[in-house]
Each structure stands twice: as C-alpha cells, then as structure tokens.
Design a protein around this motif. Structure first.
Motif, PDB file in Angstrom:
ATOM      1  N   GLU A 171       0.832  -1.195   0.000  1.00  8.06           N
ATOM      2  CA  GLU A 171       0.000   0.000   0.000  1.00  8.06           C
ATOM      3  C   GLU A 171       0.870   1.250   0.000  1.00  8.06           C
ATOM      4  O   GLU A 171       2.071   1.207   0.283  1.00  8.06           O
ATOM      5  N   ALA A 172       0.224   2.382  -0.287  1.00  6.88           N
ATOM      6  CA  ALA A 172       0.949   3.651  -0.306  1.00  6.88           C
ATOM      7  C   ALA A 172       1.403   4.025   1.098  1.00  6.88           C
ATOM      8  O   ALA A 172       0.847   3.576   2.106  1.00  6.88           O
ATOM      9  N   ASP A 173       2.421   4.841   1.157  1.00 10.18           N
ATOM     10  CA  ASP A 173       2.968   5.289   2.440  1.00 10.18           C
ATOM     11  C   ASP A 173       1.895   6.030   3.232  1.00 10.18           C
ATOM     12  O   ASP A 173       1.203   6.911   2.706  1.00 10.18           O
ATOM     13  N   GLU A 174       1.759   5.676   4.510  1.00  7.88           N
ATOM     14  CA  GLU A 174       0.744   6.300   5.353  1.00  7.88           C
ATOM     15  C   GLU A 174       1.017   7.780   5.596  1.00  7.88           C
ATOM     16  O   GLU A 174       0.113   8.531   5.979  1.00  7.88           O
ATOM     17  N   ARG A 175       2.233   8.242   5.388  1.00  7.16           N
ATOM     18  CA  ARG A 175       2.549   9.648   5.621  1.00  7.16           C
ATOM     19  C   ARG A 175       2.001  10.566   4.540  1.00  7.16           C
ATOM     20  O   ARG A 175       1.915  11.783   4.745  1.00  7.16           O
ATOM     21  N   LEU A 176       1.658  10.014   3.388  1.00 12.73           N
ATOM     22  CA  LEU A 176       1.213  10.854   2.272  1.00 12.73           C
ATOM     23  C   LEU A 176      -0.060  11.603   2.640  1.00 12.73           C
ATOM     24  O   LEU A 176      -1.057  11.013   3.059  1.00 12.73           O
ATOM     25  N   GLU A 181       4.013  15.250   8.940  1.00 13.16           N
ATOM     26  CA  GLU A 181       4.823  14.149   8.411  1.00 13.16           C
ATOM     27  C   GLU A 181       5.622  14.652   7.210  1.00 13.16           C
ATOM     28  O   GLU A 181       5.275  14.394   6.062  1.00 13.16           O
ATOM     29  N   ILE A 183       8.244  14.990   4.281  1.00 14.21           N
ATOM     30  CA  ILE A 183       8.953  14.050   3.402  1.00 14.21           C
ATOM     31  C   ILE A 183      10.039  14.835   2.686  1.00 14.21           C
ATOM     32  O   ILE A 183       9.749  15.795   1.977  1.00 14.21           O
ATOM     33  N   GLU A 186      15.034  12.446  -1.478  1.00 12.43           N
ATOM     34  CA  GLU A 186      15.693  11.156  -1.277  1.00 12.43           C
ATOM     35  C   GLU A 186      17.178  11.362  -1.020  1.00 12.43           C
ATOM     36  O   GLU A 186      17.876  12.039  -1.769  1.00 12.43           O
ATOM     37  N   SER A 190      16.336  11.663   4.800  1.00 12.90           N
ATOM     38  CA  SER A 190      15.458  10.568   5.171  1.00 12.90           C
ATOM     39  C   SER A 190      16.199   9.369   5.721  1.00 12.90           C
ATOM     40  O   SER A 190      15.743   8.728   6.648  1.00 12.90           O
ATOM     41  N   ARG A 191      17.351   9.030   5.160  1.00 15.96           N
ATOM     42  CA  ARG A 191      18.047   7.834   5.612  1.00 15.96           C
ATOM     43  C   ARG A 191      19.518   7.932   5.249  1.00 15.96           C
ATOM     44  O   ARG A 191      19.913   8.734   4.416  1.00 15.96           O
TER      45      ARG A 191
END
Length: 273
Positions: A171-176, A181, A183, A186, A190-191
C-alpha cells in the motif's frame, strides 16, 4: 539478472521441472578458490508445468541443508554466518563470508521468496522462489559483493494469484497527505545510504609510471683562452692598503667569472682557478 556493472554472465543452464524451473547463472570468477561463481534461481509452482518431467522436492530453507550448502560453496574457506538482519527488494536474506589462505574472499547468500500468510494461515500464495548466490574474488570485500544481493532482478513469475510468490502490492505510504509528516528529498535527510559496489577485478592495479628524475646539468667552464672576457673592473692596488699610502697606483683589472660557474658548479676545481 545480476546487477548492472557485474559480475558478468558467462553462461546459463536451465532445467525444466514438473513443478517449476531452475536456472543456474554462471558468473565470471577471479579467484583461486575451487568452484564457479553462480546465481541460482529455483521456481516452485504448480505440478503439471511439464507433465513428462518429474517435479522437484518442495522444501523450504532448513538449518541442516543450509550448513551443507555453505560448506560446498567454498571448499577450504572458513565461512562465518552474519547475524545482521538484511533485506533487499524481495525480502529478508542471509549470508556467510570468509577468507581463504590466499587472501581471496568468498560470500554465500541465500533467500527464500514466498508470499506471507494471513494471521489465520489461510490465503497464502503457494509459489516459492529459492535464491542462492556464490561469489569468490581476489580483490573485492564481502561488503562490496553484497551489492549483488541488492541489485539482482527476477524477471519471472507464475500464472494465477494463488501461486504468486511476491505477495500483494504494498500500500501507499501512510505519511502521504498527513500534516506533521514531512517528506524530504531522497538521500538528503530521510536515511543514511550504505556504500556498496562490486565489479569483477581485472588483475592488480598497474602502478603509475615513475616520473623521470631531474638531471643536474654541470657545466664545465671553458678554458681561459676560449673564455669570453668579462667587463674590466678597476680595483685599487692591494699594496696601497697595506702600506697605508694615500697615493694610488695604476688600476689593475679582473675578469668576472662566467655564469656557468655560479651555483654548485662554482665548487669545481676549474671554476676556483
């Protein structure tokens, strides 16, 4: 398919089973450890894919079989299993690595791709894919060779939803669309990225050509007969300074040395004359 950039494919052996397909992709090898590098993919599906061919035994990964596979992958190399949890695009995987007496590094990785079951155990996809990777190299490290497990691509699947080994689409990211939240781009915040890279070695790196040493040129002074006469500088009579007489005598001249006798060349016997 191996990841872009290597290791290179040197051959593919495919075996049709009654319940699936097995492919052994031979990879280029640069190591003194006996054996061939390979990427092995085994599809387990419905019986009847090839009615005239017997099917392969449907077996999941178990500890005893895994130990034997690790021992056969790199004979004579003490392999140590990594305790770190790792996961690529297809799910979690494990690996073992070791170093031979000659300094070559070997890596053996395994993965089982199978759709997860529901909480009640009903509705699980029956298809399964077994992946094995064996790499030995005389230049790369185990960390570099792990890139092959993150970058390989499987281009096949089974017909029918109940045999789908990959599971349902995530499923799509719940933060969208949610406030609070953020974003970020990239890789910016983020990481933390892990530096991985692997290409088959082509031998020891060639040293750069040595820079030629500067040759010190020592100029030999020319003979007095051939030496060009320098400017005539008048000097006082040395005798006048000794006697204290104030009368000056006829000035004598001296020859200014040639520029060839300046510097280190001035220490030669010919220049001291």
């Amino acid at each position: 398919m191996p990841p872009p950039g290597g290791p290179a494919i040197v051959g593919v052996v495919e075996r049709i089973r009654g319940n699936g397909i097995e492919q052994n992709v031979a990879l280029s090898t640069s190591s003194k450890i006996p054996g061939q590098n390979y990427l092995r993919i085994h599809f387990f599906g419905a019986q009847g894919s090839a009615p005239d061919v017997p099917g392969a035994t449907f077996r999941t990964i178990n500890e005893n079989d895994l130990r034997r596979e690790i021992a056969r992958a790199a004979p004579g190399v003490p392999m140590v299993r990594a305790a770190t949890f790792l996961q690529n695009t297809y799910g979690p995987f494990g690996y073992a690595s070791g170093r031979g007496q000659g300094g070559d590094t070997c890596l053996f990785a395994w993965q089982q791709i199978r759709s997860p079951s529901t909480s009640s155990g009903i509705g699980r996809g029956f298809g399964m894919i077994q992946v094995r990777l064996r790499l030995c190299d005389n230049q790369a490290t185990a960390r570099q060779m792990l890139n092959a497990m993150y970058g390989f691509t499987i281009v096949g699947t089974f017909k029918g939803r109940m045999w789908n080994p990959y599971g349902d689409v995530a499923e799509a990211d719940e933060r969208l669309g949610r406030t609070g939240e953020p974003i970020y781009p990239e890789g910016a915040f983020s990481r933390r990225s892990v530096s991985l890279g692997y290409g088959m070695s082509t031998g020891a790196p060639q040293p750069l050509p040595a820079r030629p040493k500067a040759v010190e040129q020592v100029c030999q002074p020319e003979t007095e007969a051939a030496a060009p006469a320098g400017p005539r500088v008048p000097l006082p009579d040395p005798g006048a300074g000794v006697s204290g007489s104030s009368s000056s005598t006829e000035a004598t001249g001296t020859t200014v040395p040639s520029p060839d006798c300046i510097g280190t060349a001035a220490m030669t016997a010919a220049c001291r004359k």
